[in-house]
Design a protein around this motif. Structure first.
Motif, PDB file in Angstrom:
ATOM      1  N   PHE A 116      -7.407   8.373  -2.472  1.00 25.74           N
ATOM      2  CA  PHE A 116      -6.019   8.811  -2.592  1.00 25.74           C
ATOM      3  C   PHE A 116      -5.145   8.053  -1.597  1.00 25.74           C
ATOM      4  O   PHE A 116      -4.073   7.542  -1.943  1.00 25.74           O
ATOM      5  N   ILE A 117      -5.625   7.952  -0.358  1.00 25.36           N
ATOM      6  CA  ILE A 117      -4.838   7.273   0.684  1.00 25.36           C
ATOM      7  C   ILE A 117      -4.662   5.795   0.343  1.00 25.36           C
ATOM      8  O   ILE A 117      -3.558   5.246   0.400  1.00 25.36           O
ATOM      9  N   LEU A 118      -5.742   5.123  -0.043  1.00 23.99           N
ATOM     10  CA  LEU A 118      -5.638   3.697  -0.342  1.00 23.99           C
ATOM     11  C   LEU A 118      -4.762   3.451  -1.577  1.00 23.99           C
ATOM     12  O   LEU A 118      -4.009   2.474  -1.629  1.00 23.99           O
ATOM     13  N   THR A 119      -4.876   4.327  -2.574  1.00 26.64           N
ATOM     14  CA  THR A 119      -4.039   4.172  -3.769  1.00 26.64           C
ATOM     15  C   THR A 119      -2.573   4.306  -3.413  1.00 26.64           C
ATOM     16  O   THR A 119      -1.730   3.510  -3.833  1.00 26.64           O
ATOM     17  N   LYS A 120      -2.264   5.304  -2.580  1.00 19.85           N
ATOM     18  CA  LYS A 120      -0.870   5.516  -2.190  1.00 19.85           C
ATOM     19  C   LYS A 120      -0.358   4.378  -1.309  1.00 19.85           C
ATOM     20  O   LYS A 120       0.785   3.935  -1.456  1.00 19.85           O
ATOM     21  N   MET A 121      -1.203   3.897  -0.413  1.00 19.11           N
ATOM     22  CA  MET A 121      -0.800   2.750   0.416  1.00 19.11           C
ATOM     23  C   MET A 121      -0.506   1.537  -0.474  1.00 19.11           C
ATOM     24  O   MET A 121       0.402   0.756  -0.198  1.00 19.11           O
ATOM     25  N   THR A 122      -1.300   1.384  -1.547  1.00 21.20           N
ATOM     26  CA  THR A 122      -1.129   0.244  -2.448  1.00 21.20           C
ATOM     27  C   THR A 122       0.133   0.397  -3.286  1.00 21.20           C
ATOM     28  O   THR A 122       0.930  -0.535  -3.409  1.00 21.20           O
ATOM     29  N   ASP A 123       0.309   1.594  -3.848  1.00 16.77           N
ATOM     30  CA  ASP A 123       1.440   1.787  -4.762  1.00 16.77           C
ATOM     31  C   ASP A 123       2.776   1.807  -4.031  1.00 16.77           C
ATOM     32  O   ASP A 123       3.787   1.383  -4.576  1.00 16.77           O
ATOM     33  N   GLU A 124       2.759   2.335  -2.815  1.00 17.98           N
ATOM     34  CA  GLU A 124       4.036   2.546  -2.129  1.00 17.98           C
ATOM     35  C   GLU A 124       4.190   1.662  -0.903  1.00 17.98           C
ATOM     36  O   GLU A 124       5.110   1.845  -0.112  1.00 17.98           O
ATOM     37  N   LYS A 125       3.268   0.727  -0.734  1.00 15.17           N
ATOM     38  CA  LYS A 125       3.316  -0.202   0.396  1.00 15.17           C
ATOM     39  C   LYS A 125       3.450   0.544   1.729  1.00 15.17           C
ATOM     40  O   LYS A 125       4.168   0.103   2.634  1.00 15.17           O
ATOM     41  N   GLY A 126       2.776   1.679   1.804  1.00 13.94           N
ATOM     42  CA  GLY A 126       2.859   2.483   3.009  1.00 13.94           C
ATOM     43  C   GLY A 126       1.774   2.130   4.012  1.00 13.94           C
ATOM     44  O   GLY A 126       0.773   1.503   3.669  1.00 13.94           O
TER      45      GLY A 126
END
Lengths: 438, 438
Positions: free
Chosen positions: B166-176
């Motif tokens: 979940f964290i890596l997906t969100k970092m990828t999608d939202e450049k966070g």
């Protein structure tokens, strides 16, 4: 665990049979270590006893006398890899009558004559397993019957025929038309000389009939399974699908409704970013939804000598374990004990709800779209999106309509009216759309 | 099949335990129809006997006295959902000593103390199942032990931790960046208040240790499993990965080598079009390769009350079927009979072969690349591609190198030398790349 020898007979020494022999020979030690029993391939029967299959057998193992194998009191388990209905059915029933457990890859036989085989097996107290009948190496039947069996399933969807998926993938990637791509698939060995069962969807229908029966705990009358193949799919529709963000797949669909089940096979548009849309070439996949599981997907090789042999020998090992501990009949053949299997009717196609892709071919004149839209409106069919590309053909234009969810009966009535209009140049092409996976 | 009542005791009435109770209550009839036995949830033990979990229990079913449950002669099977090592291990051993079969979702306990539990269970002749320990609802352990058991496995790869994915997906999608995305995951309930076990890769390591042990038929010394979490992953590296056509996942890797196994967990770059790279959010997936099966992939929910309950009750039903036909011990707990389980060593990380992503941060002056390339060449590391974006930072530039396959020991030596150069502004960032899936 006491070591016990279990003798296996193999009926049918073709491609898959050869794979099974190779697997028994290559992984003999591993099979023994994992089952704790000595599973011996004892006898093989095939009409052709002379061809070189590239495997070496002990003298006398191969016979052309199926009866000798079926009645041999030393044989505990028979693998049926002949395919088709006759004599496979008679052989299986005879083996069962002689107390032998059965492993088969025969989807046609199980889908059409499964009830008779299961009844005979129940009386005789033997196991029947058929993991290889659906999805080649993908262990989806066992998963449903064993691991996921606490769930009430709502849907089971599958891409279950490698030949069709290879053809559709190639048509999509290379913008090719059906006939030349089929010819290429045949030359590569991915389609049979007579590909009818594959390309007309019959093979896929056999498989979804089995999956639906197991998932939903019901008998499935195979003759009621709606089956539409891929021979009518054109490069034009694949191209329009792509422009709209979809791929066309031959999708097998099973859905639990309130008092009936949907079991159907037809070309289906799937959004390109769906996992099932990304299953390409000869691979197969099955997507399930269960009330506690949620969605799950299984992916793997759908056919081929080795993947199918893996499934066949997996079943042989499961039955071997049952025999070793005296547990034949541990798991009901269709996942549910026979007295609790339902007789749910199959929902008629006219009652299904779906979204639809309609490619109308009309003469190029003012007012055409208004006439079409008026008829759709009369049948409560609303349009979600439309595409009318600039067209350089002489006298007709394609109008592509994506509908919201509608009843199939309404769509059929509307199309009858639309196609009867004098502005219509060709019968309208209809492809169902699936994009509300739960 | 004779109807028989099997009494189930549940240890631990938290989230998963509540899901198990709900499943037993909702699907009671279906469970009976599919197993042919009467599986009764008879007793629940938890220190908290007062909180409202939203389910109604018969009076007296819930107790805070675990011992009473463990020693109750009426209980046939104990579900352990306490988690952790103590007192879960003691409770399980006590239940086994009292002849009870075990179902557990406890990956940490099975990965670290599995041998002791298995030895005790073998002596007592009881079953131990732990499908819910790996991949939530995905029935991968049973698939390996049962359906795919004719195969010699070469690799098993997994995305096994929903929090990390979940964290890596969100970092990828939202450049966070990592820290704010972790905080968001915590607020959404996708990460624990103390997320250490998840984000440091320990939970994933427990799971791959179990999968590798079952696939490769060997004991795995958990302390030797290389474990690197995702706390060092930055938005910068995710962005470079995307530019090169890769996604970063926390990948669990098991590989069979000639006389050893690789078992490791670390952030890994996967080509964006790989199926495993497309597993996003809290979903999990496992990809296997077997010598006959070829590649296969299983996908589903990795955790959560309901999917985990599905796996737990699936195990309970499997054991229920075994008990009904007197077949306890039908399938060895780790898929292979204990006397045949190997003691393969885990290959040290220095010996693995991989491709590598290296992000070198150097001062912006002539000759930098030559110095780096010279050192890599000295260690037989060849560069497959390079990316040096225009950089507006004051005094240092990132140089991204993708290597061909290299030995990890060579990479480590080369990086020691490179990072000691006076032109290097920051330690080099290394991420392993997996793109030769068989």
């Amino acid at each position: 665990m006491q070591k016990k020898t279990i003798n296996v007979g193999l009926l049918g020494f073709g491609t898959i049979g050869t794979g099974v022999v190779r697997l028994f020979q290559k992984n003999a030690e591993l099979i023994a270590h994992r089952t704790g029993v000595n599973l011996q391939l004892a006898r093989i029967a095939d009409l052709d006893t002379t061809s070189d299959r590239g495997v070496t057998l002990p003298a006398g193992m191969l016979t052309n006398d199926a009866d000798a194998l079926l009645t041999d009191p030393e044989i505990d388990l028979v693998i049926e890899l002949i395919g088709g209905y006759t004599p496979a059915l008679q052989f299986i029933l005879k083996a069962i009558a002689h107390g032998k457990h059965i492993v088969t890859a025969n989807k046609a036989l199980m889908a059409v004559h499964g009830q008779e085989i299961i009844a005979a097996a129940s009386r005789a107290g033997v196991d029947v397993m058929f993991e290889a009948a659906v999805g080649g190496g993908i262990p989806v039947i066992s998963a449903i019957k064993e691991n996921l069996c606490a769930n009430r399933f709502s849907t089971v969807l599958g891409i279950l025929n490698g030949t069709c998926n290879f053809i559709l993938t190639k048509m999509t990637d290379e913008k090719g038309d059906f006939a030349p791509v089929l010819a290429e698939a045949q030359s590569l060995g991915y389609a049979e000389a007579d590909p009818t069962f594959d390309i007309e969807g019959v093979d896929t229908a056999h498989k979804i009939a089995l999956l639906a029966a197991i998932c939903f705990g019901t008998q499935i009358d195979f003759s009621q399974v709606y089956t539409e193949g891929i021979t009518g799919i054109t490069a034009v529709d694949i191209d329009f699908a792509a422009r709209l963000g979809y791929k066309i797949k031959l999708l097998a669909i099973g859905k639990q409704r309130k008092d009936s089940v949907e079991v159907r096979v037809h070309p289906t548009m799937l959004p390109v970013d769906y996992q099932l849309a990304e299953v390409d070439g000869v691979f197969n996949a099955v997507r399930l939804s269960g009330d506690f599981l949620g969605p799950a997907m299984f992916y793997g090789r759908g056919a081929g000598m080795e993947a199918t042999a893996s499934a066949v020998v997996g079943d042989v090992m499961a039955i071997g374990r049952n025999i070793a501990v005296g547990a034949a009949g541990r798991t009901p053949i269709m996942g549910c004990w026979p007295q609790h299997i339902a007789q749910q009717p199959i929902c008629p196609m006219s009652e299904i709800i779906s979204r639809y892709y309609l490619r109308v071919t009309a003469v190029d004149q003012p007012g055409v779209l208004a006439k079409i839209a008026t008829i759709l409106g009369q049948y409560n069919i609303s349009i979600q999106s439309m595409l009318q590309p600039e067209c350089h053909a002489a006298d007709s234009v394609p109008i592509v309509l994506m509908t919201h969810a509608a009843r199939e009966a309404d769509i059929n009535q509307a199309l009858l009216k639309i196609d009867a209009l004098d502005i219509i140049a060709q019968p309208t092409c209809l492809i169902r759309v699936e994009n509300d996976l739960d």
